[in-house]
Write an enzyme that holds these catalytic residues in place. Sequence first.
Site, PDB file in Angstrom:
ATOM      1  N   HIS A 373     -45.278  -2.046  -7.949  1.00 54.84           N
ATOM      2  CA  HIS A 373     -45.383  -2.889  -6.750  1.00 54.84           C
ATOM      3  C   HIS A 373     -44.260  -2.692  -5.743  1.00 54.84           C
ATOM      4  O   HIS A 373     -44.120  -3.507  -4.832  1.00 54.84           O
ATOM      5  CB  HIS A 373     -45.403  -4.377  -7.127  1.00 54.84           C
ATOM      6  CG  HIS A 373     -46.635  -4.804  -7.832  1.00 54.84           C
ATOM      7  ND1 HIS A 373     -47.747  -5.292  -7.188  1.00 54.84           N
ATOM      8  CD2 HIS A 373     -46.945  -4.814  -9.143  1.00 54.84           C
ATOM      9  CE1 HIS A 373     -48.676  -5.594  -8.068  1.00 54.84           C
ATOM     10  NE2 HIS A 373     -48.213  -5.311  -9.278  1.00 54.84           N
ATOM     11  N   LYS A 564     -43.359 -14.780   4.986  1.00 54.18           N
ATOM     12  CA  LYS A 564     -43.169 -13.894   3.828  1.00 54.18           C
ATOM     13  C   LYS A 564     -41.729 -14.061   3.380  1.00 54.18           C
ATOM     14  O   LYS A 564     -40.940 -14.707   4.074  1.00 54.18           O
ATOM     15  CB  LYS A 564     -43.447 -12.443   4.214  1.00 54.18           C
ATOM     16  CG  LYS A 564     -42.693 -12.013   5.496  1.00 54.18           C
ATOM     17  CD  LYS A 564     -42.962 -10.565   5.878  1.00 54.18           C
ATOM     18  CE  LYS A 564     -44.265 -10.357   6.640  1.00 54.18           C
ATOM     19  NZ  LYS A 564     -45.277  -9.637   5.910  1.00 54.18           N
ATOM     20  N   ARG A 565     -41.368 -13.471   2.222  1.00 54.46           N
ATOM     21  CA  ARG A 565     -39.968 -13.537   1.821  1.00 54.46           C
ATOM     22  C   ARG A 565     -39.081 -12.955   2.926  1.00 54.46           C
ATOM     23  O   ARG A 565     -39.494 -12.063   3.669  1.00 54.46           O
ATOM     24  CB  ARG A 565     -39.771 -12.757   0.512  1.00 54.46           C
ATOM     25  CG  ARG A 565     -40.370 -13.453  -0.703  1.00 54.46           C
ATOM     26  CD  ARG A 565     -39.639 -14.746  -1.013  1.00 54.46           C
ATOM     27  NE  ARG A 565     -38.330 -14.479  -1.542  1.00 54.46           N
ATOM     28  CZ  ARG A 565     -37.911 -14.841  -2.748  1.00 54.46           C
ATOM     29  NH1 ARG A 565     -38.712 -15.514  -3.561  1.00 54.46           N
ATOM     30  NH2 ARG A 565     -36.685 -14.579  -3.150  1.00 54.46           N
ATOM     31  N   LYS A 570     -38.303  -6.286   5.758  1.00 49.62           N
ATOM     32  CA  LYS A 570     -39.450  -6.943   6.407  1.00 49.62           C
ATOM     33  C   LYS A 570     -39.146  -7.245   7.883  1.00 49.62           C
ATOM     34  O   LYS A 570     -40.020  -7.594   8.653  1.00 49.62           O
ATOM     35  CB  LYS A 570     -39.830  -8.212   5.651  1.00 49.62           C
ATOM     36  CG  LYS A 570     -40.316  -7.939   4.215  1.00 49.62           C
ATOM     37  CD  LYS A 570     -40.693  -9.211   3.503  1.00 49.62           C
ATOM     38  CE  LYS A 570     -40.995  -9.031   2.014  1.00 49.62           C
ATOM     39  NZ  LYS A 570     -42.377  -8.608   1.750  1.00 49.62           N
ATOM     40  N   THR A 672     -49.915  -8.654   1.398  1.00 56.56           N
ATOM     41  CA  THR A 672     -51.193  -9.343   1.207  1.00 56.56           C
ATOM     42  C   THR A 672     -51.320 -10.464   2.232  1.00 56.56           C
ATOM     43  O   THR A 672     -52.437 -10.854   2.586  1.00 56.56           O
ATOM     44  CB  THR A 672     -51.316  -9.920  -0.224  1.00 56.56           C
ATOM     45  OG1 THR A 672     -50.058 -10.506  -0.582  1.00 56.56           O
ATOM     46  CG2 THR A 672     -51.670  -8.833  -1.223  1.00 56.56           C
ATOM     47  N   LYS A 676     -54.521 -12.060   4.556  1.00 53.94           N
ATOM     48  CA  LYS A 676     -54.890 -13.484   4.676  1.00 53.94           C
ATOM     49  C   LYS A 676     -54.904 -13.914   6.140  1.00 53.94           C
ATOM     50  O   LYS A 676     -55.795 -14.671   6.566  1.00 53.94           O
ATOM     51  CB  LYS A 676     -53.926 -14.352   3.863  1.00 53.94           C
ATOM     52  CG  LYS A 676     -54.004 -14.066   2.365  1.00 53.94           C
ATOM     53  CD  LYS A 676     -52.822 -14.664   1.591  1.00 53.94           C
ATOM     54  CE  LYS A 676     -52.643 -13.976   0.248  1.00 53.94           C
ATOM     55  NZ  LYS A 676     -51.332 -14.237  -0.361  1.00 53.94           N
TER      56      LYS A 676
HETATM   57  C1  OAK Z   1     -41.316  -8.259  -6.948  1.00 54.30           C
HETATM   58  C2  OAK Z   1     -40.395  -7.953  -7.919  1.00 54.30           C
HETATM   59  C3  OAK Z   1     -40.251  -6.640  -8.355  1.00 54.30           C
HETATM   60  C4  OAK Z   1     -41.055  -5.659  -7.824  1.00 54.30           C
HETATM   61  C5  OAK Z   1     -41.970  -5.970  -6.846  1.00 54.30           C
HETATM   62  C6  OAK Z   1     -42.095  -7.264  -6.398  1.00 54.30           C
HETATM   63  C7  OAK Z   1     -43.081  -7.631  -5.360  1.00 54.30           C
HETATM   64  O1  OAK Z   1     -43.345  -8.794  -5.140  1.00 54.30           O
HETATM   65  N1  OAK Z   1     -43.678  -6.651  -4.696  1.00 54.30           N
HETATM   66  C8  OAK Z   1     -44.707  -6.941  -3.725  1.00 54.30           C
HETATM   67  O2  OAK Z   1     -45.959  -6.869  -4.384  1.00 54.30           O
HETATM   68  C9  OAK Z   1     -47.045  -7.201  -3.545  1.00 54.30           C
HETATM   69  C10 OAK Z   1     -48.291  -7.178  -4.384  1.00 54.30           C
HETATM   70  O3  OAK Z   1     -48.598  -5.891  -4.777  1.00 54.30           O
HETATM   71  C11 OAK Z   1     -47.109  -6.246  -2.364  1.00 54.30           C
HETATM   72  O4  OAK Z   1     -48.151  -6.657  -1.520  1.00 54.30           O
HETATM   73  C12 OAK Z   1     -45.783  -6.242  -1.607  1.00 54.30           C
HETATM   74  O5  OAK Z   1     -45.807  -5.258  -0.615  1.00 54.30           O
HETATM   75  C13 OAK Z   1     -44.641  -5.969  -2.574  1.00 54.30           C
HETATM   76  O6  OAK Z   1     -43.400  -6.092  -1.906  1.00 54.30           O
END
Ligand code: OAK
Length: 838
Positions: A373, A564-565, A570, A672, A676
């Site tokens: 991710h 978002k975070r 970002k 995501t 939305k």
């Molecule tokens: C959080 C902790 C470790 C690694 C990844 C994440 C995370 O939240 N990644 C996010 O995952 C979402 C779902 O796949 C993506 O849409 C975001 O772009 C990504 O930052």
Amino acid sequence: MQSNSVTLMGQVCSEDTRTGVLVETLKRSFLNNLFYVQGKFPGIATQNDYYMALAYMVRDRLLHRWIGTAATYTKQQTRTVAYLSAEFLMGPQLGNNLINLGIYDQVNQAMSELGFNLEDLLEQEEEPGLGNGGLGRLAACYLDSMATLGLASIGYGIRYEFGIFDQDIRDGWQVERTDKWLRYGNPWEVERPEWSVEVKLGGHTEHYVDQTGRGRVNWIPYEVVQGIPFDTPILGYRTNTANTLRLWTAQASESFDFDAFNSGDYLGAVYEKMASENVSKVLYPNDDVSQGKRLRLTQQIFFVSCSLQDMFRIMKAQEIPLHQFADKFAIQLNDTHPAIAVAELMRLLIDEHSMDWDEAWGITQRTLSYTNHTLLPEALERWPIDLFGNLLPRHLEIIYEINHRFLDEVRIKFPDDEDRISRLSLIDESGERYVRMAHLACVGSHAINGVAELHTQLLKQDVLRDFAEMYPHKFSNKTNGVTPRRFIALSNPPLTQLITDKIGDRWLTQLEDLRQLEPYAEDLEFQHQWQSIKRATKASLAAYIYKQNGISVNPDSMFGIQAKRIHEYKRQHLNVLYIITLYNRLKANPDLDITPRTFLFGGKAAPGYFMAKLMIKLINSVGEVVNRDPEVRDRLKVVFLKDYNVKLAQRVYPAADLSEQISTAGKEASGTGNMKFALNGALTIGTLDGANIEIREEVGAENFFLFGLTAQEVYDLRGQGYCPRDYYDSNPELKLALDRINSGFFSHGDTDLFKPLTDSLIYHDPFFLLADYQSYIEAQERVSQLYQDQSAWTRMAILNVARMGKFSSDRSIQDYCDEIWHVDPVKIELSNNLEEFF
Ligand code: OAK
């Protein structure tokens, strides 16, 4: 009990108080719960008692389907997806369950006949915030889709006592408060102490040879923690499938304290007990970054071991032989947080069930698959060898053995390539030694995927390049999706109704049906209805903002939202540079004719991430000046919405005109929120990053506000030696914006406050804000222009929605099913005769 029957979703249901759906039955059932579960009567009941009574009423109807589902799965020994995730950001349950059960309107009526407002009761729910952001919310959307598609699945995770912190804003700064979400009880979960398991930690191993001459290992742990499962039913949309989210709580193991209690060290034993319970105490509040703490690794092995042992228990209960493990379960690893499953599954099969290595390894690889991710290097998990070996001595041995065998394989495929060996090794030996969790996940899984086309491509080219060369067949893309049930049907009822009036209601499970809206994009009457819905949702958000922030915003201004975070990649601060630019223009020319705009931000910063916290302070500081400046004449407003969570997100998406998706190209794996917003009729201003690229492809380039460098251009520019200062020196508006911040104008004369941010931008700019600034400003100008023509804007918004069908999580899950899991749907018949179960 009443004995009349009704037909619901084509099935005849008897109308008893525990499962019935007629308004009268619902009222009776609600009152029963108030009296006999909450033990209250209206004179003394609190709003929370009413919420609980209603929640229990809904829960009965869920359990009815849950039991039927479990019985069917048990009988048919169904192949099951186990979704392992350290985070499930579920959001409030009540409203969603009403929607999925199909009884929202009946319950609304029942409540109003009893003198309650359903909206107020929904508001009462404290959401389980057991996730940080994208990854945790994706897991929740996927559970909804798996149940809706009728797939047998279990979500496995941790029941954190404290979820993601509550965010307060004081003097413009983020302040964190603990999230006591279980304070008033959780009506949605059922504790299952009879399925508790034990997890070993620490200690050492002893190797010996048994009577048959086979080498064996005995792991003598330093401590044992008990995991207790709490189950939450996950009902699909208008189906009888109710799957399970099983979250583990840590408790001291009784067998472990026994000695201490007996030897009279009562306090010592109680202390150990407290230490064990810390394991599931709190969610680590980091997004896209790994902290490398021992407690975090303990959480990971804790929930992974509990979950795998639970699967072994299920195999045994269903009398399925262990060698069929991979036929019974498809385990998805949600990023590397559960990647220790590779070693733990091997350990369970070999040490505890006497399987030989090769068979165990075959099962492990066939069972597991891994989703990555993030591309951010700081998020890639690696554990110092000492820490790892100290906590998980047996797992480290197993990992060494996996590595040994794996590197032999590499040597055969790529002879005489020692650099490649050290790059691929599960152990990083370039300095201090570490276990590389992504490598463990790649070797132990049969499938590896990214979450958007660009992300998967970059994984293959860059972060996991050597693995893509070693195992090209393992890699595929699975573009993320979101559930239209929560993010339209529940959060935006008027838009849902408008769409359904035109194209029927199948679109909520067949999102591609939204295409049928295309012809209405030009229809002035339809545009008008569309606009009045958007206006009303904006007015309602404006009322919320007034209540929360005391700021009045104009619902007729354009609402541009970045929710978002908070993270440098970002680029919320790029958005702020645009706000300051507009402000500077107005100050220079107070009569300038601009499109009135409201800039909204929401999101949490990791508590230890100084720059992100400074970004929040900057947004609030700019807002304070701009919102109060009489010369602005309310044409610009800046609002930071505190404590952005799923509940607030559901208010925010429907009210957006413009969705800000402005990350540096190549950094956002997918996103995501972008989906939305677009599903709720916002237009997107964005870079060619993550799923933005696919959204733009779907909605058409002419219906998307594109700006900025591509991932390739960013890469090239970095290679050439990027010099942000050149942009600062040569762009007067950019210079003015940054100088305004530095002058202390937004910080009561304090010229140092924002220096870490502005210095970072002018001298380093790792996320290329200055390189993208001009392009962003020009895209924003195009946005403002178009907004002046409301009919053209609305037409474009309708086309956006009509073309968003691809981004349903139902499609994502179908892709996982077809290409990774190979599981089929199971039909669940609803039985009203409980005696049938005997
Ligand atoms: C959080 C902790 C470790 C690694 C990844 C994440 C995370 O939240 N990644 C996010 O995952 C979402 C779902 O796949 C993506 O849409 C975001 O772009 C990504 O930052």
